[in-house]
Design an enzyme around this catalytic site. Sequence first.
Site, PDB file in Angstrom:
ATOM      1  N   CYS A 117     -15.582 -19.241 -22.301  1.00  0.00           N
ATOM      2  CA  CYS A 117     -14.391 -20.061 -22.106  1.00  0.00           C
ATOM      3  C   CYS A 117     -13.310 -19.552 -23.052  1.00  0.00           C
ATOM      4  O   CYS A 117     -13.553 -18.642 -23.844  1.00  0.00           O
ATOM      5  CB  CYS A 117     -14.691 -21.542 -22.374  1.00  0.00           C
ATOM      6  SG  CYS A 117     -13.493 -22.635 -21.570  1.00  0.00           S
ATOM      7  N   CYS A 119     -11.028 -22.007 -24.658  1.00  0.00           N
ATOM      8  CA  CYS A 119     -10.418 -23.078 -25.464  1.00  0.00           C
ATOM      9  C   CYS A 119     -10.627 -22.906 -26.971  1.00  0.00           C
ATOM     10  O   CYS A 119      -9.813 -23.356 -27.765  1.00  0.00           O
ATOM     11  CB  CYS A 119     -10.886 -24.440 -24.991  1.00  0.00           C
ATOM     12  SG  CYS A 119     -12.665 -24.609 -24.846  1.00  0.00           S
ATOM     13  N   CYS A 127      -8.504 -24.141 -21.687  1.00  0.00           N
ATOM     14  CA  CYS A 127      -9.626 -23.284 -21.313  1.00  0.00           C
ATOM     15  C   CYS A 127      -9.204 -22.005 -20.588  1.00  0.00           C
ATOM     16  O   CYS A 127     -10.046 -21.326 -20.001  1.00  0.00           O
ATOM     17  CB  CYS A 127     -10.619 -24.078 -20.462  1.00  0.00           C
ATOM     18  SG  CYS A 127     -11.351 -25.467 -21.363  1.00  0.00           S
ATOM     19  N   LYS A 194     -18.945 -30.352 -14.304  1.00  0.00           N
ATOM     20  CA  LYS A 194     -18.541 -30.710 -15.662  1.00  0.00           C
ATOM     21  C   LYS A 194     -17.382 -31.702 -15.581  1.00  0.00           C
ATOM     22  O   LYS A 194     -16.342 -31.401 -14.996  1.00  0.00           O
ATOM     23  CB  LYS A 194     -18.105 -29.449 -16.407  1.00  0.00           C
ATOM     24  CG  LYS A 194     -17.579 -29.730 -17.801  1.00  0.00           C
ATOM     25  CD  LYS A 194     -17.320 -28.445 -18.555  1.00  0.00           C
ATOM     26  CE  LYS A 194     -16.661 -28.709 -19.883  1.00  0.00           C
ATOM     27  NZ  LYS A 194     -16.355 -27.473 -20.601  1.00  0.00           N
ATOM     28  N   ARG A 204     -15.067 -30.987 -30.137  1.00  0.00           N
ATOM     29  CA  ARG A 204     -13.753 -30.380 -30.366  1.00  0.00           C
ATOM     30  C   ARG A 204     -13.421 -30.333 -31.857  1.00  0.00           C
ATOM     31  O   ARG A 204     -12.637 -29.494 -32.287  1.00  0.00           O
ATOM     32  CB  ARG A 204     -12.695 -31.109 -29.529  1.00  0.00           C
ATOM     33  CG  ARG A 204     -12.935 -30.849 -28.042  1.00  0.00           C
ATOM     34  CD  ARG A 204     -11.982 -31.569 -27.122  1.00  0.00           C
ATOM     35  NE  ARG A 204     -12.426 -31.417 -25.731  1.00  0.00           N
ATOM     36  CZ  ARG A 204     -11.891 -32.045 -24.706  1.00  0.00           C
ATOM     37  NH1 ARG A 204     -10.865 -32.872 -24.900  1.00  0.00           N
ATOM     38  NH2 ARG A 204     -12.353 -31.863 -23.483  1.00  0.00           N
ATOM     39  N   ARG A 216      -7.704 -31.973 -20.166  1.00  0.00           N
ATOM     40  CA  ARG A 216      -8.356 -31.012 -19.284  1.00  0.00           C
ATOM     41  C   ARG A 216      -8.587 -31.577 -17.880  1.00  0.00           C
ATOM     42  O   ARG A 216      -9.360 -31.030 -17.098  1.00  0.00           O
ATOM     43  CB  ARG A 216      -9.700 -30.597 -19.877  1.00  0.00           C
ATOM     44  CG  ARG A 216      -9.629 -29.999 -21.272  1.00  0.00           C
ATOM     45  CD  ARG A 216     -10.815 -29.066 -21.518  1.00  0.00           C
ATOM     46  NE  ARG A 216     -11.208 -28.956 -22.916  1.00  0.00           N
ATOM     47  CZ  ARG A 216     -10.501 -28.341 -23.853  1.00  0.00           C
ATOM     48  NH1 ARG A 216      -9.321 -27.813 -23.562  1.00  0.00           N
ATOM     49  NH2 ARG A 216     -10.953 -28.268 -25.084  1.00  0.00           N
ATOM     50  N   GLU A 232     -19.144 -29.293  -5.963  1.00  0.00           N
ATOM     51  CA  GLU A 232     -18.864 -28.269  -6.995  1.00  0.00           C
ATOM     52  C   GLU A 232     -20.122 -27.446  -7.290  1.00  0.00           C
ATOM     53  O   GLU A 232     -20.059 -26.227  -7.431  1.00  0.00           O
ATOM     54  CB  GLU A 232     -18.390 -28.935  -8.297  1.00  0.00           C
ATOM     55  CG  GLU A 232     -16.973 -29.473  -8.260  1.00  0.00           C
ATOM     56  CD  GLU A 232     -15.901 -28.391  -8.441  1.00  0.00           C
ATOM     57  OE1 GLU A 232     -16.252 -27.231  -8.736  1.00  0.00           O
ATOM     58  OE2 GLU A 232     -14.716 -28.726  -8.267  1.00  0.00           O
ATOM     59  N   LYS A 247     -22.893 -31.992 -16.842  1.00  0.00           N
ATOM     60  CA  LYS A 247     -22.423 -32.223 -18.202  1.00  0.00           C
ATOM     61  C   LYS A 247     -21.305 -33.252 -18.175  1.00  0.00           C
ATOM     62  O   LYS A 247     -20.397 -33.085 -17.377  1.00  0.00           O
ATOM     63  CB  LYS A 247     -21.913 -30.887 -18.756  1.00  0.00           C
ATOM     64  CG  LYS A 247     -21.291 -30.987 -20.115  1.00  0.00           C
ATOM     65  CD  LYS A 247     -20.740 -29.661 -20.539  1.00  0.00           C
ATOM     66  CE  LYS A 247     -19.935 -29.903 -21.800  1.00  0.00           C
ATOM     67  NZ  LYS A 247     -19.072 -28.832 -22.139  1.00  0.00           N
ATOM     68  N   SER A 273     -22.016 -33.494 -27.434  1.00  0.00           N
ATOM     69  CA  SER A 273     -21.775 -33.874 -28.820  1.00  0.00           C
ATOM     70  C   SER A 273     -21.651 -35.394 -29.023  1.00  0.00           C
ATOM     71  O   SER A 273     -22.217 -35.953 -29.956  1.00  0.00           O
ATOM     72  CB  SER A 273     -20.515 -33.170 -29.326  1.00  0.00           C
ATOM     73  OG  SER A 273     -19.408 -33.467 -28.496  1.00  0.00           O
TER      74      SER A 273
HETATM   75  C1  PBG Z   1     -15.716 -25.476 -23.786  1.00  0.00           C
HETATM   76  C2  PBG Z   1     -16.846 -26.414 -23.976  1.00  0.00           C
HETATM   77  C3  PBG Z   1     -16.819 -27.783 -24.337  1.00  0.00           C
HETATM   78  C4  PBG Z   1     -18.130 -28.187 -24.480  1.00  0.00           C
HETATM   79  C5  PBG Z   1     -18.933 -27.092 -24.179  1.00  0.00           C
HETATM   80  N1  PBG Z   1     -18.132 -25.998 -23.849  1.00  0.00           N
HETATM   81  C6  PBG Z   1     -15.678 -28.675 -24.647  1.00  0.00           C
HETATM   82  C7  PBG Z   1     -14.717 -29.087 -23.640  1.00  0.00           C
HETATM   83  O1  PBG Z   1     -14.802 -28.781 -22.451  1.00  0.00           O
HETATM   84  O2  PBG Z   1     -13.773 -29.745 -24.074  1.00  0.00           O
HETATM   85  C8  PBG Z   1     -18.577 -29.558 -24.894  1.00  0.00           C
HETATM   86  C9  PBG Z   1     -19.897 -29.630 -25.555  1.00  0.00           C
HETATM   87  C10 PBG Z   1     -20.166 -30.872 -26.310  1.00  0.00           C
HETATM   88  O3  PBG Z   1     -19.408 -31.870 -26.305  1.00  0.00           O
HETATM   89  O4  PBG Z   1     -21.209 -30.868 -26.975  1.00  0.00           O
HETATM   90  N2  PBG Z   1     -15.052 -25.590 -22.577  1.00  0.00           N
HETATM   91 ZN    ZN Z   2     -13.032 -24.593 -22.570  1.00  0.00          ZN
END
Ligand code: PBG
Ligand code: ZN
Length: 325
Positions: A117, A119, A127, A194, A204, A216, A232, A247, A273
């Site tokens: 990615c 970001c 992203c 996602k 983040r 996003r 998707e 996710k 997270s």
């Molecule tokens: C990057 C990404 C993210 C996560 C995994 N890859 C953050 C987002 O999309 O903002 C989140 C993982 C987590 O919260 O543990 N695109």
């Molecule tokens: Zn990203």
Amino acid sequence: MFQRFRRTRLNKHLRSLVRETQVNVEDFIYPLFIRSGKGIKTEVASMPGVFQMSIDEILKECEVLKELGIYSILLFGIPDTKDSIGSDALCEHGIIASSIRAIKAVHPDMFIVTDLCFCEYTDHGHCGIIDETRETVNNDATLEISGEQALIHAKAGADMIAPSGMMDGIIETLREALDKAGYENLPIMAYSTKFASGYYGPFRDVAESSPSFGDRASYQMDPANRREAISESVSDELQGADILMVKPALAYLDLVREIKDATSLPMAVYNVSGEYAMLKHAGNANLIDYDRVVMETMVAFKRAGANIIISYHAKEVAKMLKSTK
Ligand code: PBG
Ligand code: ZN
């Protein structure tokens, strides 16, 4: 016909013989956050037990993981410098490429998955490449540099690529780029379903990747949409993904099951997270029996249909599994 309404009460031995769902240490992928420097191991306030580490510390961490039986890791990079296109992610000497090479040199038996990615690498925190006129991500321009990023990972020695940006057509683009460069056996794990989720908040902080404007929602999914969630993932299967993913995990287990039934690919869940932070802080405050709730949660992922669990709890679960054997 004879009907007996009272069930036979099974003893502990028989309960374990007939248990339908097993959690194994082999099910897990453990996320790691890497930054440059030496001797750096900084705990993230919102996620106790999760650290940003420099490469030397990551090498030690891999030793610990292997002792626990965890051989799969997912790498996230925190670059020294960010710019509008995320150049660090496109450079052979960038943080991720350097980390892969360093890990493979010392731990060739580690299975390295890379999050693909932009970001973490862009100064605006989105992203992909920003479309100035629309103030959103330019999908097709991002696809082009995503192919480049995949080759950077592949050449450095990644074992699997996991694109997480939710750009349309990303799987087809990466598959073509990898095949053309001779990496036709390098698998792709798609972040196929996602959601635009508040549960990513602590991530983040640790990845230093909050968007500097907007959100996003233009590229991640609306949590309210079930049929879109399935389509998707089906689309990513058709484009050549090897593994699909839902996710976040906990609030979306209905879709893990539905996508598992609608496709023929293995499924991963990303136990994100915010989900980790909720249990961790509740456990630290003695509001719940932490180990028990963590294991119950992992069983639920497997029961819903997940083959792979990406989780910050992986090390703790590995220890629990060891102690019950
Ligand atoms: C990057 C990404 C993210 C996560 C995994 N890859 C953050 C987002 O999309 O903002 C989140 C993982 C987590 O919260 O543990 N695109
Ligand atoms: Zn990203």
